[in-house]
Motif scaffolding. Sequence first.
Motif, short mmCIF file in Angstrom:
data_model
loop_
_atom_site.label_atom_id
_atom_site.label_comp_id
_atom_site.label_asym_id
_atom_site.label_seq_id
_atom_site.Cartn_x
_atom_site.Cartn_y
_atom_site.Cartn_z
N ILE A 96 82.96 61.52 -18.71
CA ILE A 96 82.08 60.64 -19.48
C ILE A 96 82.90 59.89 -20.52
CG2 ILE A 96 80.11 60.53 -21.06
CD1 ILE A 96 78.98 63.02 -19.67
N THR A 97 82.59 58.61 -20.67
CA THR A 97 83.26 57.77 -21.66
C THR A 97 82.22 57.13 -22.57
OG1 THR A 97 85.08 57.26 -20.14
CG2 THR A 97 84.78 55.79 -22.02
N ARG A 98 82.44 57.25 -23.87
CA ARG A 98 81.61 56.57 -24.87
C ARG A 98 82.48 55.52 -25.55
NH1 ARG A 98 79.69 61.91 -28.27
NH2 ARG A 98 78.97 63.22 -26.53
N THR A 99 81.99 54.29 -25.61
CA THR A 99 82.73 53.21 -26.26
C THR A 99 81.87 52.58 -27.33
OG1 THR A 99 83.90 52.73 -24.19
CG2 THR A 99 83.96 51.04 -25.89
N LEU A 100 82.40 52.49 -28.55
CA LEU A 100 81.72 51.81 -29.64
C LEU A 100 82.57 50.61 -30.03
CD1 LEU A 100 80.85 54.95 -29.87
CD2 LEU A 100 80.02 54.28 -32.12
N LEU A 101 81.94 49.44 -30.05
CA LEU A 101 82.67 48.19 -30.25
C LEU A 101 81.92 47.35 -31.27
CD1 LEU A 101 84.14 46.03 -27.39
CD2 LEU A 101 82.78 44.97 -29.18
N ALA A 102 82.67 46.82 -32.24
CA ALA A 102 82.05 46.03 -33.31
C ALA A 102 82.27 44.55 -33.10
CB ALA A 102 82.65 46.44 -34.66
N THR A 103 81.20 43.76 -33.25
CA THR A 103 81.29 42.31 -33.37
C THR A 103 80.76 41.95 -34.77
OG1 THR A 103 79.06 41.71 -32.62
CG2 THR A 103 80.70 42.20 -30.91
N PRO A 104 80.89 40.71 -35.19
CA PRO A 104 80.41 40.38 -36.53
C PRO A 104 78.93 40.64 -36.75
CG PRO A 104 81.90 38.68 -35.76
CD PRO A 104 81.66 39.59 -34.60
N GLU A 105 78.11 40.62 -35.69
CA GLU A 105 76.67 40.77 -35.87
C GLU A 105 76.09 42.00 -35.21
OE1 GLU A 105 74.79 37.21 -34.56
OE2 GLU A 105 75.46 36.03 -36.27
N ILE A 106 76.76 42.58 -34.23
CA ILE A 106 76.19 43.68 -33.45
C ILE A 106 77.22 44.78 -33.26
CG2 ILE A 106 75.10 44.34 -31.26
CD1 ILE A 106 74.37 41.38 -30.87
N ILE A 107 76.77 46.03 -33.36
CA ILE A 107 77.57 47.18 -32.94
C ILE A 107 77.08 47.57 -31.55
CG2 ILE A 107 78.27 49.54 -33.45
CD1 ILE A 107 79.16 47.48 -35.53
N PHE A 108 78.00 47.61 -30.58
CA PHE A 108 77.68 47.99 -29.21
C PHE A 108 78.09 49.44 -28.98
CE2 PHE A 108 78.00 43.43 -29.06
CZ PHE A 108 77.05 43.03 -28.13
N LEU A 109 77.21 50.21 -28.37
CA LEU A 109 77.53 51.56 -27.92
C LEU A 109 77.32 51.59 -26.41
CD1 LEU A 109 75.75 51.73 -30.79
CD2 LEU A 109 76.33 54.14 -30.55
N HIS A 110 78.38 51.86 -25.67
CA HIS A 110 78.31 51.86 -24.22
C HIS A 110 78.68 53.25 -23.72
CE1 HIS A 110 80.15 51.36 -20.16
NE2 HIS A 110 79.09 50.59 -19.97
N PHE A 111 77.87 53.78 -22.81
CA PHE A 111 78.08 55.12 -22.27
C PHE A 111 78.11 55.04 -20.75
CE2 PHE A 111 75.09 55.83 -26.01
CZ PHE A 111 76.12 55.95 -26.93
N VAL A 112 79.11 55.68 -20.13
CA VAL A 112 79.20 55.67 -18.67
C VAL A 112 79.74 57.02 -18.18
CG1 VAL A 112 81.53 54.65 -18.68
CG2 VAL A 112 80.05 54.38 -16.66
N ALA A 113 79.20 57.47 -17.06
CA ALA A 113 79.65 58.71 -16.42
C ALA A 113 80.14 58.39 -15.02
CB ALA A 113 78.51 59.72 -16.36
N ASP A 114 81.08 59.18 -14.51
CA ASP A 114 81.57 58.95 -13.15
C ASP A 114 80.74 59.69 -12.10
OD1 ASP A 114 82.43 61.57 -13.40
OD2 ASP A 114 84.56 61.08 -13.50
N GLN A 115 79.64 60.29 -12.53
CA GLN A 115 78.67 60.89 -11.62
C GLN A 115 77.28 60.36 -12.00
OE1 GLN A 115 79.52 62.90 -9.10
NE2 GLN A 115 81.69 63.06 -9.68
N PRO A 116 76.42 60.08 -11.03
CA PRO A 116 75.10 59.52 -11.38
C PRO A 116 74.23 60.52 -12.13
CG PRO A 116 75.24 60.07 -9.04
CD PRO A 116 76.62 60.22 -9.58
#
Length: 229
Positions: A96-116
Amino acid sequence: MLRILSIFPCLLCLASAAPLPLGQGPSATMVEDTPARTTVNAIPDGRNQGPAGDLPLAVLRIDWLNNEPTPKDFEVTVTDKQKVITTTYRQGATGITRTLLATPEIIFLHFVADQPGAISFKTTLGSPRDGTTAVQNRNELTWTSARAPAMKAYARVIPFESDVETEGDSIVLRGEGECMVIFSFTRLDDAAKPLSGTWKRLAAALDPGAEHPDPVKIWQTILAHGGAP
């Protein structure tokens, strides 16, 4: 130990993360990512201000519902250049990978697993300040402060395949393989560009004309541009 993004181009924290600063633009956030919980504290103007300056404006909290088997090899990497925090771990045979990414207006949190179906969590939006939280359109949360003019925060849970359910003032997602949460906040809402329209503006910019915006396309575009809108 506090990690300062502007000093180190890349940092690796093992086991769990102490609060990590994440920000791009005038606002900032402090992130704490552990196997059981991901917490994002919104800091308006990137610094503490006023009599309640030691309090965050709003707090986005992700409680991870599936912790069996116990997560292993939990690693948190901070990248200065793109203002990205990436967490990787294994849960049984699933990565499982969690990615948090900042832009000037929005914080993105993206989560993905290699199994459904391996991702399940509960999303809550609140604040240590006086205010109210509301669920809108099933997959959106808003928090509004009790003071005038009201400070506001907004979050939307965006599954890539399944659907969400509400649980009181929280949103629950169960059995997903990939998903995204967007988080934004403001000291003063702009009537011409309200916080509640964050997702619509994002979709219009990155997937224009689509009746049903493609979250995969939107996330990949944001990631490819390193957080630039």
